[in-house]
Motif scaffolding. Structure first.
Motif, short mmCIF file in Angstrom:
data_model
loop_
_atom_site.label_atom_id
_atom_site.label_comp_id
_atom_site.label_asym_id
_atom_site.label_seq_id
_atom_site.Cartn_x
_atom_site.Cartn_y
_atom_site.Cartn_z
N ILE A 50 -3.98 4.46 4.22
CA ILE A 50 -2.74 5.24 4.14
C ILE A 50 -2.89 6.48 3.26
CG2 ILE A 50 -1.79 3.94 2.16
CD1 ILE A 50 0.93 4.13 3.61
N THR A 51 -3.72 6.41 2.21
CA THR A 51 -3.87 7.57 1.33
C THR A 51 -4.66 8.70 1.98
OG1 THR A 51 -5.82 6.56 0.31
CG2 THR A 51 -3.70 6.21 -0.79
N HIS B 59 -3.92 10.13 4.73
CA HIS B 59 -2.92 11.10 5.20
C HIS B 59 -2.43 11.96 4.04
CE1 HIS B 59 -3.10 8.60 8.72
NE2 HIS B 59 -2.58 7.57 8.09
N ALA B 60 -2.19 11.33 2.88
CA ALA B 60 -1.72 12.08 1.72
C ALA B 60 -2.79 13.05 1.23
CB ALA B 60 -1.35 11.11 0.59
N TRP C 82 -9.65 9.33 -3.72
CA TRP C 82 -9.37 8.93 -2.34
C TRP C 82 -10.22 7.73 -1.94
CZ3 TRP C 82 -12.87 10.22 1.95
CH2 TRP C 82 -12.39 9.75 3.19
N THR D 10 0.80 -1.22 0.00
CA THR D 10 0.00 0.00 0.00
C THR D 10 0.84 1.27 0.00
OG1 THR D 10 -0.12 -0.08 2.42
CG2 THR D 10 -1.88 -1.17 1.20
N THR E 258 -9.04 4.52 -3.67
CA THR E 258 -7.82 3.92 -3.13
C THR E 258 -8.11 3.10 -1.87
OG1 THR E 258 -7.31 5.94 -1.88
CG2 THR E 258 -6.34 5.72 -4.07
N TYR F 266 0.39 5.46 -1.53
CA TYR F 266 0.51 6.67 -0.74
C TYR F 266 1.51 7.63 -1.37
CZ TYR F 266 2.27 9.74 2.93
OH TYR F 266 2.68 10.84 3.64
N SER G 271 0.26 8.99 -4.70
CA SER G 271 -1.01 9.71 -4.66
C SER G 271 -0.84 11.18 -4.31
CB SER G 271 -1.96 9.04 -3.65
OG SER G 271 -1.47 9.18 -2.32
#
Length: 420
Positions: A352-353, A355-356, A298, A271, A301, A275, A278
């Motif tokens: 995890i994405t 946070h991005a 988002w 994963t 993902t 991140y 992305s």
């Protein structure tokens, strides 16, 4: 530096995934060799010194390249401008690296008699610091990410990992000493960065497309500063926890703890590329005004990563009788800790994405507040739980931390969507 949104994200994520797979596969064989030569206690001391070096580097380095990843996509398409900015970013990192290098050596070399680092000499300390700081330089990597040349990163990364494995095998047969192992970790990274740098600057820079607007240096620097502050705030999870475990428990306990966290990284490898890749994709959509598309990407993902992370984590735990003896037989007595870490990896990897995306939305202050507060809480949990439950408590504190941050970030992103 033009982009095709989702297709680029998928392609680049696959290439990054392949790099992570190769790193993990090679590391799978590198760790047993390292442990065989060093032993679990000296391995813990090795991790202790690396962590101290990274803490110092993070505290004194401005991550200018992080600002480039956010501010350039969709705005600047000139390779000449990009090369100039990468050069500026590299100067920031090299200055930070030199400062951290001198600071760590000034602190650690006189303290080589303490139990956490007593197995190393001054020259060992030099190469330990290099083995940690060289892979942390992100400016050159940012160039290839911004120009969608992930295949170059893949080739350089795989070559460096293979070189490390070959050197470790050679050290195991002809020079089975801790000093040899340390060199095996530092030298391949130096070769990788040298190759990436020469490939960038071997030809005169020339614009692929005319830049559509002057680069806002202050915006790049501002984003870079916020990224640096975020990295500093994230130190408790990344490195300070290892230092605390090494001091509060023992180098041997730190060795086991680090292996468990390495397993977390291994499970997260499926994963993590999404991140990484992305961030420019989210930024590109938001920069061109496609806010709805960014939220849709988002959600997509998360729906993809949740089953992937769950399957990998569950498979890894159930198959532990196969791979645990290969890495380190001592892990067989840590089934509970391993299960907690796999659960943590599933939760963290699936979202995890988030946070991005929250970062790309421009929520720099909010992200920093969440990070600082949650990490301070994590430090308190780590000290308390490890005091009463040892490594089990330390791993449990990590699970609580990851789960809490995920819940908070998801709530904030959904709130942002509702407001807009």
């Amino acid at each position: 530096m033009s982009r095709k949104s989702g297709s680029n994200l998928l392609k680049n994520s696959v290439l990054s995934f392949l790099l992570n797979v190769s790193s993990t596969a090679i590391g799978f064989f590198a760790i047993p060799i390292t442990l065989k030569i060093m032993g679990i206690e000296l391995y813990g001391s090795f991790i202790f010194m690396q962590s101290v070096a990274m803490i110092a580097f993070t505290l004194v380095t401005v991550q200018y390249w992080q600002g480039l990843l956010v501010e350039l996509p969709g705005k600047i398409s000139s390779v000449a401008v990009l090369k100039r900015e990468i050069g500026r970013s590299l100067l920031f990192e090299l200055a930070g690296m030199a400062t951290a290098f001198l600071a760590v050596l000034a602190l650690m070399v006189p303290a080589l008699h303490i139990s956490q680092v007593s197995g190393f000499g001054p020259l060992d300390a030099v190469f330990i610091v290099l083995s940690m700081l060289l892979p942390s330089l992100g400016s050159l990597v940012a160039f290839y990410r911004l120009t969608n040349k992930y295949q170059v990163l893949l080739m350089a990364g795989v070559s460096a990992n293979l070189l490390r494995l070959v050197m470790l095998y050679g050290a195991a047969h002809w020079s089975p000493t801790p000093s040899s192992v340390i060199v095996c970790y530092a030298l391949p990274e130096l070769c990788r960065l040298t190759y990436l740098g020469l490939l960038i600057y071997r030809k005169p820079a020339g614009p692929v497309e005319p830049a559509d607007a002057p680069l806002d240096q202050r915006a790049v620097l501002s984003t870079g500063k916020w990224s640096t502050l975020l990295a500093v705030a994230d130190l408790p999870v990344a490195y300070i926890d290892k230092v605390l475990v090494g001091v509060a428990l023992s180098p041997e306990a730190l060795g086991v703890y680090n292996i468990l966290k390495r397993l977390y990284a291994i499970i997260s490898m499926a994963t993590a590329p999404v991140y990484t890749n992305s961030i420019p994709e989210f930024s590109h959509k938001l920069n061109v005004g496609d806010r709805a598309g960014a939220f849709a990407l988002w959600r997509k993902t998360i729906l993809i990563l949740l089953p992937v992370a769950t399957l990998i984590g569950l498979t890894a735990f159930l198959c532990r009788p196969i791979w645990v003896p290969i890495i380190y037989r001592g892990l067989a007595q840590y089934d509970l800790e391993l299960f907690i870490m796999m659960l943590t990896a599933v939760i963290g990897g699936s979202f995890i994405t988030t946070h991005a995306f929250y970062w790309a939305l421009g929520k720099k202050k909010e992200t920093s507040v969440v990070t600082v507060c949650s990490n301070l809480l994590y430090m308190a949990e780590l000290l308390l739980l490890s005091h009463y439950f040892g490594i089990t408590g330390a791993i449990s504190a990590f699970l609580l931390h990851v789960s809490l941050v995920v819940v908070i970030k998801v709530i904030l992103v959904l709130k942002e969507k509702a407001v807009k």
